[in-house]
Design a protein around this motif. Structure first.
Motif, short mmCIF file in Angstrom:
data_model
loop_
_atom_site.label_atom_id
_atom_site.label_comp_id
_atom_site.label_asym_id
_atom_site.label_seq_id
_atom_site.Cartn_x
_atom_site.Cartn_y
_atom_site.Cartn_z
N LYS A 43 0.84 -1.20 0.00
CA LYS A 43 0.00 0.00 0.00
C LYS A 43 0.87 1.25 0.00
O LYS A 43 0.61 2.20 -0.75
CB LYS A 43 -0.91 -0.01 1.22
N LYS A 44 1.91 1.27 0.84
CA LYS A 44 2.82 2.43 0.89
C LYS A 44 3.49 2.66 -0.46
O LYS A 44 3.60 3.80 -0.92
CB LYS A 44 3.88 2.23 1.98
N GLU A 45 3.94 1.59 -1.10
CA GLU A 45 4.60 1.71 -2.39
C GLU A 45 3.63 2.21 -3.45
O GLU A 45 3.97 3.10 -4.26
CB GLU A 45 5.20 0.38 -2.82
N ILE A 46 2.42 1.70 -3.46
CA ILE A 46 1.41 2.13 -4.42
C ILE A 46 1.07 3.60 -4.20
O ILE A 46 0.97 4.38 -5.16
CB ILE A 46 0.15 1.25 -4.33
N GLU A 47 0.90 4.01 -2.95
CA GLU A 47 0.60 5.42 -2.65
C GLU A 47 1.74 6.33 -3.07
O GLU A 47 1.51 7.43 -3.58
CB GLU A 47 0.29 5.58 -1.16
N TYR A 48 2.99 5.88 -2.89
CA TYR A 48 4.15 6.67 -3.31
C TYR A 48 4.16 6.82 -4.83
O TYR A 48 4.36 7.92 -5.35
CB TYR A 48 5.44 6.02 -2.81
N GLN A 49 3.95 5.71 -5.55
CA GLN A 49 3.92 5.76 -7.02
C GLN A 49 2.78 6.65 -7.51
O GLN A 49 2.94 7.42 -8.46
CB GLN A 49 3.79 4.35 -7.60
N GLU A 50 1.62 6.56 -6.84
CA GLU A 50 0.48 7.40 -7.21
C GLU A 50 0.83 8.88 -7.00
O GLU A 50 0.50 9.73 -7.84
CB GLU A 50 -0.74 7.03 -6.37
N LYS A 51 1.51 9.18 -5.91
CA LYS A 51 1.90 10.57 -5.63
C LYS A 51 2.83 11.10 -6.73
O LYS A 51 2.66 12.23 -7.20
CB LYS A 51 2.60 10.63 -4.26
N LEU A 52 3.79 10.28 -7.16
CA LEU A 52 4.69 10.69 -8.23
C LEU A 52 3.94 10.92 -9.54
O LEU A 52 4.19 11.91 -10.25
CB LEU A 52 5.78 9.63 -8.46
N LEU A 53 3.04 10.00 -9.88
CA LEU A 53 2.25 10.14 -11.11
C LEU A 53 1.39 11.40 -11.08
O LEU A 53 1.33 12.15 -12.05
CB LEU A 53 1.37 8.91 -11.32
N LYS A 54 0.72 11.63 -9.95
CA LYS A 54 -0.14 12.81 -9.83
C LYS A 54 0.68 14.09 -9.96
O LYS A 54 0.25 15.04 -10.62
CB LYS A 54 -0.88 12.81 -8.49
N ALA A 55 1.86 14.11 -9.36
CA ALA A 55 2.72 15.29 -9.44
C ALA A 55 3.13 15.56 -10.88
O ALA A 55 3.12 16.70 -11.34
CB ALA A 55 3.95 15.13 -8.55
N GLY A 56 3.48 14.50 -11.60
CA GLY A 56 3.87 14.65 -13.00
C GLY A 56 2.72 15.13 -13.87
O GLY A 56 2.89 16.02 -14.71
N ILE A 57 1.55 14.54 -13.67
CA ILE A 57 0.37 14.94 -14.44
C ILE A 57 0.01 16.39 -14.12
O ILE A 57 -0.29 17.18 -15.02
CB ILE A 57 -0.81 13.99 -14.17
N MET A 58 0.05 16.74 -12.84
CA MET A 58 -0.30 18.11 -12.45
C MET A 58 0.66 19.12 -13.05
O MET A 58 0.24 20.16 -13.57
CB MET A 58 -0.33 18.25 -10.93
N GLU A 59 1.96 18.81 -13.03
CA GLU A 59 2.94 19.72 -13.61
C GLU A 59 2.69 19.92 -15.11
O GLU A 59 2.73 21.04 -15.62
CB GLU A 59 4.35 19.18 -13.37
N ALA A 60 2.38 18.82 -15.81
CA ALA A 60 2.10 18.91 -17.24
C ALA A 60 0.83 19.72 -17.50
O ALA A 60 0.79 20.55 -18.42
CB ALA A 60 1.97 17.51 -17.84
N MET A 61 -0.20 19.50 -16.68
CA MET A 61 -1.46 20.24 -16.85
C MET A 61 -1.25 21.72 -16.58
O MET A 61 -1.81 22.57 -17.28
CB MET A 61 -2.54 19.66 -15.94
N GLU A 62 -0.43 22.05 -15.59
CA GLU A 62 -0.14 23.46 -15.29
C GLU A 62 0.64 24.08 -16.45
O GLU A 62 0.35 25.21 -16.87
CB GLU A 62 0.66 23.58 -13.99
N THR A 63 1.62 23.36 -16.98
CA THR A 63 2.42 23.85 -18.09
C THR A 63 1.56 24.16 -19.31
O THR A 63 1.74 25.18 -19.97
CB THR A 63 3.50 22.81 -18.48
N LEU A 64 0.58 23.29 -19.58
CA LEU A 64 -0.28 23.46 -20.75
C LEU A 64 -1.57 24.20 -20.42
O LEU A 64 -2.43 24.38 -21.29
CB LEU A 64 -0.62 22.10 -21.36
N ASP A 65 -1.71 24.63 -19.17
CA ASP A 65 -2.90 25.34 -18.70
C ASP A 65 -4.18 24.55 -18.99
O ASP A 65 -5.17 25.08 -19.49
CB ASP A 65 -2.97 26.75 -19.31
N LEU A 66 -4.15 23.26 -18.69
CA LEU A 66 -5.32 22.39 -18.88
C LEU A 66 -6.08 22.24 -17.57
O LEU A 66 -5.47 22.11 -16.51
CB LEU A 66 -4.89 21.00 -19.35
N LYS A 67 -7.38 22.24 -17.64
CA LYS A 67 -8.21 22.02 -16.45
C LYS A 67 -8.69 20.59 -16.37
O LYS A 67 -8.95 20.07 -15.29
CB LYS A 67 -9.42 22.97 -16.43
N THR A 68 -8.83 19.92 -17.52
CA THR A 68 -9.23 18.52 -17.54
C THR A 68 -8.37 17.76 -18.52
O THR A 68 -7.86 18.33 -19.50
CB THR A 68 -10.72 18.33 -17.92
#
Length: 107
Positions: free
Chosen positions: A33-58
Motif C-alpha cells: 500500500k505504501k509503495e502504491i501510494e508513493y507511485q500514485e503521488k509521483l504520477l499525480k505530481a507529473g500529471i499536475m505539472e504537465a497540466m499546469e504547463t499546458l494550462d489544462l483544467k481537464t
C-alpha cells in the motif's frame, strides 16, 4: 481456545492470537500500500505539472480522467475560541460512529 475464524483466536487467557502468516500478510499489504501510494503521488505530481504547463483544467486519456483544481483558501471555525467564550456547547452535536479497527504496522 475460542476460534473466531481460522485466522483469529482468543486463548484461555483472553488474549487475541493471530497466526504468524496473518501478521506477515498484514505487513506485506501495508508495504505494498505504501509503495502504491508513493507511485500514485509521483504520477499525480507529473500529471499536475504537465497540466499546469499546458494550462489544462481537464485531461482524458483512456480510462483516466484528471481534473486540475486551483489552490484556494479554506475557512474553518475556531473551536478553541468558541469554547473559551462558552458558545461551543450550544452548537455541539453528537454523531454515532460505527465500530472499526485500525491496523498499523510499526515503522
Amino acid at each position: 481456545m475460542k476460534e473466531l475464524n481460522e485466522l483469529v483466536k482468543i486463548n484461555d487467557s483472553n488474549e487475541i492470537v493471530l497466526k504468524e502468516e496473518v501478521v506477515k500478510k498484514i505487513e506485506e499489504f501495508n508495504n505494498a500500500k505504501k509503495e502504491i501510494e508513493y507511485q500514485e503521488k509521483l504520477l499525480k505530481a507529473g500529471i499536475m505539472e504537465a497540466m499546469e504547463t499546458l494550462d489544462l483544467k481537464t485531461l482524458d486519456i483512456g480510462n483516466v480522467h484528471a481534473t486540475y483544481k486551483d489552490s484556494y483558501v479554506r475557512k474553518s471555525v475556531d473551536t478553541k475560541k468558541l469554547k473559551e467564550d462558552g458558545l461551543y456547547s450550544i452548537y455541539e452535536k453528537e454523531t454515532i460512529v460505527k465500530p472499526s479497527i485500525v491496523l498499523k504496522v510499526g515503522d
